[in-house]
Every structure is written in C-alpha cells, then in structure tokens.
Design a protein around this motif. Structure first.
Motif, short mmCIF file in Angstrom:
data_model
loop_
_atom_site.label_atom_id
_atom_site.label_comp_id
_atom_site.label_asym_id
_atom_site.label_seq_id
_atom_site.Cartn_x
_atom_site.Cartn_y
_atom_site.Cartn_z
N LEU A 77 0.85 -1.19 0.00
CA LEU A 77 0.00 0.00 0.00
C LEU A 77 0.88 1.23 0.00
CD1 LEU A 77 -2.66 -1.22 2.53
CD2 LEU A 77 -3.14 -0.43 0.22
N GLU B 113 -2.62 4.29 -6.86
CA GLU B 113 -3.67 3.58 -7.60
C GLU B 113 -4.64 2.89 -6.63
OE1 GLU B 113 -1.94 0.53 -9.92
OE2 GLU B 113 -3.79 0.07 -11.03
N THR B 114 -4.08 2.02 -5.81
CA THR B 114 -4.92 1.26 -4.89
C THR B 114 -5.58 2.15 -3.85
OG1 THR B 114 -3.57 -0.72 -5.15
CG2 THR B 114 -4.93 -0.59 -3.18
N MET C 273 -8.35 4.29 -5.14
CA MET C 273 -9.52 3.47 -5.47
C MET C 273 -10.31 3.11 -4.21
SD MET C 273 -9.53 0.25 -8.01
CE MET C 273 -9.68 1.26 -9.49
N LEU C 274 -9.59 2.72 -3.17
CA LEU C 274 -10.26 2.34 -1.92
C LEU C 274 -10.94 3.54 -1.28
CD1 LEU C 274 -7.54 0.00 -0.44
CD2 LEU C 274 -9.87 -0.67 -1.01
N PHE C 275 -10.22 4.64 -1.21
CA PHE C 275 -10.81 5.83 -0.60
C PHE C 275 -12.04 6.28 -1.39
CE2 PHE C 275 -6.84 7.60 1.81
CZ PHE C 275 -6.89 6.50 2.63
N ASN D 172 0.86 3.92 -2.59
CA ASN D 172 0.40 3.25 -3.80
C ASN D 172 -0.86 3.99 -4.23
OD1 ASN D 172 -0.88 1.63 -5.67
ND2 ASN D 172 -0.11 -0.25 -4.74
#
Lengths: 110, 110
Positions: free
Chosen positions: B61, B78-79, B82-84, B76
């Motif tokens: 992460l 990208e990840t 996306m999660l947020f 990270n």
DNA sequence: TATACATATGAATTTTTATTCATGTAAACG
DNA sequence: CGTTTACATGAATAAAAATTCATATGTATA
C-alpha cells in the motif's frame, strides 16, 4: 482527500477487518439469508453472527428485513463488490500467486 | 468472490483499520516523504511511524526508496485512491451529513 | 573510522476488539 | 395467552493490536 473521510474510512475498514464479518458478507453476496442460516453455513454460534452483523448494519454494509418470524440479511452489493474488486485488482497486480507476499501471518480463523 | 480473496481482504482491511496508518497514507497521497517528516506532521513518535509503515509496505500500500541518508515513502496511489473513492461513494450515498450515522464512536486519535 | 543522523526493531505494556455464555425480547401460532 | 422459534443483548473473558521506550542498525561524512 475529502475532510472527514479519514474517520469514515477508519470505521469502515475496522468493520471489514474481521474474518467473521468478511465471511458473512461473502455469504450474503451469494444470497440473502437469516442469522441461523449464516450461523449454520459458517459453523459459528448464532450470537456471534448477530454480534457481527450489527456493525455491518450500522455502516450500511448490510441490510435487514423481517420476513415472518425470520429476519433476512442481505449485503450492500454495490459497496461490497466495489471494495472487494479494489482489493482483487491490487492483489492481482501486487500480490502475485495469491497473496503469497502476505504469507507468514494467518487469519484468526480458517 | 474469488477463492482466497477473503484472506487477502482480511489482511488488507486490517492494515487499513488504523488511524495512524490512514493518516500516514493520507499524507503520503499528498506527497512522498521521510519517516521523520511524517512523524513531525502527524505529531507522533518516529518509532510509531516506522512500526506503522511496515505493514503498509508489506501489503504494497506504500513503497519506499532510499535517498541519501533518508528513506522516502510514497503511497500506492492507484490502490489507495480506489479504496478511498469506494468509501467516499458509499459515505455520500449511505452516510448523509458526513457519516453522522456512525456517530457515537470516536476514532482512537483525532 | 568515529560521529551524527535517519530509521528500524524488540519487548513490555496498554488499549481495543472478539468471543462466549447466559439471558432477554419479539413475532408467530397453536 | 402461553409456547416455540428466531434473534438480540450484556457482561465477562480471551485474544489481538497498538503504543511506548530503549536500543540497534545502517549510511553519510568530517
């Protein structure tokens, strides 16, 4: 990042950071069912399922509806699938061979 | 849901279910920086930041790179974004007025 | 190579969270 | 209306995580 989101994220992820609740969500993503059905499927006590459903409901990661004498729970498919997909994407890219990079620490259950 | 994903999700969300780590990620999303910079910004001990960076790195992460005598950490993007974003979407739809539905329980810090 | 700076690590402690067991409540149905 | 079924809740205990403090390691540089 939007202000206040950190706190929401915290509650959110705390909610999801539990094997029982994840297993419950996984089952509920397959189809809606009652507390006892979940307990039977997951081989857990009814009270444990109830306890774990509560925070899922509170955060609206799951919903419930009374049906006769049962109470049927269902997943918030939109949110849950989005989250799972985000993790799946990450895992594919960053955890080749099925999260072997995370090896060494096992989950509390199964 | 893909088999094995539950376990990955568990590690993942466990990792994110922590106010210090979320704050670290939030800062690192703004820009990459060193451990001491994070510690100063967040008003936390250096060792605490280090301890909390470790699991973020393990799950990818966050990343790190040595720069001279410092070590610079980055998110990270990208990840994490996306999660947020997934949480933000959910919050907008299901937690009107900024997660007041989650009221009553405060975050450990903040 | 001794020193300072930057970060990591270990272990003890504290805090948080999960689990269990006993019991309470609510709807259905005889 | 009492009994059964289905679920929820509370409180005690157990388990897991986080935090702190002391100290170790690793890199640059005088």
């Amino acid at each position: 990042m939007k202000k206040g989101l950190t706190e929401i994220c915290y509650k959110f992820f705390t909610n999801l950071a539990n094997p029982t609740r994840l297993a419950v969500l996984e089952k509920l993503m397959e189809n809606p069912m009652s507390v006892n059905a979940l307990a039977a499927l997951l081989g857990q006590e009814q009270s444990m399922i109830s306890h774990n459903l509560k925070p899922l409901l509170r955060c609206k990661l799951a919903f419930s509806e009374r049906q006769g004498k049962k109470r049927v729970y269902s997943a918030n498919r939109e949110t849950v699938s989005m989250l799972f997909k985000a993790v799946e994407n990450h895992a594919e890219k960053y955890c080749p061979s099925g999260g072997r990079c995370l090896k060494g620490e096992k989950m509390k259950n199964g």
